[in-house]
Design a protein around this motif. Sequence first.
Motif, PDB file in Angstrom:
ATOM      1  N   CYS A  90       0.828  -1.209   0.000  1.00 56.87           N
ATOM      2  CA  CYS A  90       0.000   0.000   0.000  1.00 56.87           C
ATOM      3  C   CYS A  90       0.862   1.260   0.000  1.00 56.87           C
ATOM      4  O   CYS A  90       0.537   2.243  -0.674  1.00 56.87           O
ATOM      5  CB  CYS A  90      -0.937   0.011   1.197  1.00 56.87           C
ATOM      6  N   SER A  91       1.960   1.237   0.739  1.00 53.53           N
ATOM      7  CA  SER A  91       2.858   2.396   0.774  1.00 53.53           C
ATOM      8  C   SER A  91       3.487   2.639  -0.591  1.00 53.53           C
ATOM      9  O   SER A  91       3.581   3.785  -1.042  1.00 53.53           O
ATOM     10  CB  SER A  91       3.963   2.193   1.808  1.00 53.53           C
ATOM     11  N   CYS A  92       3.911   1.575  -1.252  1.00 57.12           N
ATOM     12  CA  CYS A  92       4.515   1.724  -2.582  1.00 57.12           C
ATOM     13  C   CYS A  92       3.485   2.183  -3.608  1.00 57.12           C
ATOM     14  O   CYS A  92       3.795   3.011  -4.479  1.00 57.12           O
ATOM     15  CB  CYS A  92       5.163   0.420  -3.012  1.00 57.12           C
ATOM     16  N   LEU A  93       2.259   1.675  -3.521  1.00 60.45           N
ATOM     17  CA  LEU A  93       1.204   2.134  -4.417  1.00 60.45           C
ATOM     18  C   LEU A  93       0.848   3.598  -4.153  1.00 60.45           C
ATOM     19  O   LEU A  93       0.572   4.352  -5.085  1.00 60.45           O
ATOM     20  CB  LEU A  93      -0.033   1.253  -4.282  1.00 60.45           C
ATOM     21  N   THR A  94       0.870   4.002  -2.882  1.00 57.54           N
ATOM     22  CA  THR A  94       0.635   5.406  -2.553  1.00 57.54           C
ATOM     23  C   THR A  94       1.737   6.280  -3.125  1.00 57.54           C
ATOM     24  O   THR A  94       1.477   7.356  -3.667  1.00 57.54           O
ATOM     25  CB  THR A  94       0.535   5.594  -1.028  1.00 57.54           C
ATOM     26  N   LEU A  95       2.981   5.818  -3.035  1.00 60.29           N
ATOM     27  CA  LEU A  95       4.100   6.558  -3.617  1.00 60.29           C
ATOM     28  C   LEU A  95       3.920   6.705  -5.121  1.00 60.29           C
ATOM     29  O   LEU A  95       4.108   7.793  -5.677  1.00 60.29           O
ATOM     30  CB  LEU A  95       5.420   5.867  -3.298  1.00 60.29           C
ATOM     31  N   ALA A  96       3.529   5.629  -5.802  1.00 59.59           N
ATOM     32  CA  ALA A  96       3.303   5.711  -7.244  1.00 59.59           C
ATOM     33  C   ALA A  96       2.161   6.671  -7.575  1.00 59.59           C
ATOM     34  O   ALA A  96       2.254   7.457  -8.528  1.00 59.59           O
ATOM     35  CB  ALA A  96       3.001   4.319  -7.800  1.00 59.59           C
ATOM     36  N   LEU A  97       1.103   6.639  -6.778  1.00 62.52           N
ATOM     37  CA  LEU A  97      -0.025   7.546  -6.992  1.00 62.52           C
ATOM     38  C   LEU A  97       0.382   8.998  -6.791  1.00 62.52           C
ATOM     39  O   LEU A  97       0.023   9.878  -7.579  1.00 62.52           O
ATOM     40  CB  LEU A  97      -1.179   7.176  -6.048  1.00 62.52           C
TER      41      LEU A  97
END
Length: 100
Positions: free
Chosen positions: A45-52
């Motif tokens: 979730c943290s990595c997806l948030t970073l990508a977003l």
Amino acid sequence: MSAHLPILTLLMPLFGALAIAMLFKAQQRLSYFIAVITALATTLCSCLTLALVLRAGTQRYALAGWPAPFGIELIADPLAAFISAVIGLISVWIFIYSGP
């Protein structure tokens, strides 16, 4: 991508900790695997948030729908998202290294 990623990054460890607290005495090995799975999911979730954040800019999430002066607002900017992803990766490595 989901707009609820910032709050999921905070809620996953809380639910994982609750599950571990309920199972610790009965199933200690299962508790370890729940901790690793929770850390992996939180890191994802943290990595997806970073990508977003890198794609769409700073994300704001108002808890319970209240605006910022009256409620709590989570803000995910590039620095915060990057640090969250790094901390998640480090926590996964620590959990795997400190295995049962």
